[in-house]
Design an enzyme around this catalytic site. Structure first.
Site, PDB file in Angstrom:
ATOM      1  N   SER A  22       0.846  -1.188   0.000  1.00  0.00           N
ATOM      2  CA  SER A  22       0.000   0.000   0.000  1.00  0.00           C
ATOM      3  C   SER A  22       0.883   1.239   0.000  1.00  0.00           C
ATOM      4  O   SER A  22       1.838   1.322   0.779  1.00  0.00           O
ATOM      5  CB  SER A  22      -0.902   0.028   1.235  1.00  0.00           C
ATOM      6  OG  SER A  22      -1.525   1.291   1.354  1.00  0.00           O
ATOM      7  N   THR A  62      -2.329  -0.774  -5.836  1.00  0.00           N
ATOM      8  CA  THR A  62      -2.528   0.473  -6.580  1.00  0.00           C
ATOM      9  C   THR A  62      -1.192   1.082  -6.990  1.00  0.00           C
ATOM     10  O   THR A  62      -0.141   0.726  -6.460  1.00  0.00           O
ATOM     11  CB  THR A  62      -3.299   1.488  -5.718  1.00  0.00           C
ATOM     12  OG1 THR A  62      -2.577   1.687  -4.490  1.00  0.00           O
ATOM     13  CG2 THR A  62      -4.692   0.975  -5.396  1.00  0.00           C
TER      14      THR A  62
END
Length: 348
Positions: free
Chosen positions: A183, A255
């Site tokens: 993350s 991401t």
């Protein structure tokens, strides 16, 4: 088939700020699961079984971590026809995450940006919710992955202790465990992907997993989730480290911090991880590199940018064994689950 078409509910949800829409949806799903209300989002379970890491997946489409951080909606998600559901990321202690606003839509690119920062109610609340799942208790054909991370206040040099605490807690309740080191929204977390840090962390996790396997009489597979923002050399180092420590698989990818695909659009410069359609090719490239480095039999879960059956197929062709969706669910709704599962099944 869900009773309420997503095309009718999406304009209402997209009229709200993203986090409020998310919270409303999760609250409705938590209250409505295992009731007649569940038919509002229920989808057929496509049968496309595959065995991976010693687990039997009913089909090859899963729910990615991040949507249900506190494991409140396991049964609701199971009703959407997922072959596997991953919940979390959970940290040992509760934490509020980053300041709001921290979620942003970029509808022009079917994309989202978030900087939530592992906001969750902590391990104890998470496990209580997992234990309440009726789908689990009734033995429904869906696998459950539990995704673990470190608290923001834990210094990066002490990160291993957080991962081990979380692993101890989730191990008896998981079909597989995911170690989230990718993350971009927890300070320095991605540093754990570097050679020495990753080696130390995975060495400790491998040792603890063997102890837990003896204690609980079962060996739970451990996956590691990595970022798309890696070059081929970094991917190679990670692949070698995963194999050296006997990790059972890899999830690619989280991401991205890149903004090339959304440059100039509203919210594009917001800090956080970009997900959705712009991540598809970057994720696929990492999957291809992993497959080359890991060989043909090592389990890879592909995630990032799936908004259609064709996108899901591209992940399988890049080298993934199974896939996960998240942002696509926000933009396309629950019907995306059987659509992608059928598209992949047709590859057989």
């Amino acid at each position: 088939m869900s009773l309420i078409p997503y095309a009718l509910t999406r304009p209402f949800l997209f009229g709200m700020d993203p986090e409020s829409a998310h919270d409303l949806t999760m609250n409705l799903m938590a209250k409505g699961q295992n009731t007649l209300l569940q038919q509002a989002w229920a989808q057929p379970m496509v049968s496309d079984p595959v065995e991976l890491a010693g687990l039997k997946f009913p089909n090859r489409v899963g729910m990615a971590a991040g949507l249900d951080k506190n494991a409140r909606c396991i049964d609701a998600l199971a009703a959407m026809g997922f072959g596997f559901v991953e919940v979390g990321t959970v940290t040992p202690r509760p934490q509020p995450g980053n300041p709001k606003p921290r979620m942003f839509r970029i509808p022009e690119r079917n994309a989202l940006i978030n900087r939530l920062g592992f906001n969750n109610e902590g391990l104890d609340a998470f496990l209580s919710n997992v234990k309440r799942s009726q789908a689990r208790a009734q033995g429904k054909p869906m696998l459950l992955g539990l995704n673990i991370g470190k608290n923001a206040t834990t210094p990066i040099e002490d990160a291993t202790s957080d991962y081990l605490k979380a692993l101890d807690g989730v191990y008896p309740h998981a079909d597989y465990v995911t170690v989230n080191i990718s993350s971009p929204n927890t300070k320095n977390l991605r540093a754990l992907q570097s050679d020495e840090a990753l080696d130390a962390l995975l060495g400790a996790i491998a040792e603890r997993r063997e102890q837990l396997a003896t204690q609980h009489g079962k060996r739970v597979p451990v996956f590691v989730k990595i970022a798309p923002d890696l070059d081929e050399e970094q991917v190679g180092v990670i692949a070698a480290t995963l194999q050296r420590h006997g990790m059972d698989g890899v999830i690619a990818t989280n991401t991205t911090i890149s903004r090339e695909a959304v440059k100039g659009l509203p919210y594009a410069q917001e800090t956080g991880g970009l997900s959705g359609a712009p991540v598809l090719e970057a994720s696929n490239q990492v999957i291809r590199q992993l497959r080359s480095a890991l060989g043909s039999r090592y389990p890879i879960i592909g995630v990032g940018g799936i908004l259609s059956g064709e996108d899901a197929v591209s992940k399988i062709r890049a080298g993934a064994d199974v896939v996960q969706i998240y942002s696509g669910l926000i933009y396309r709704g629950p019907a995306l689950v059987p659509e992608t599962a059928r598209a992949i099944a047709q590859l057989r």
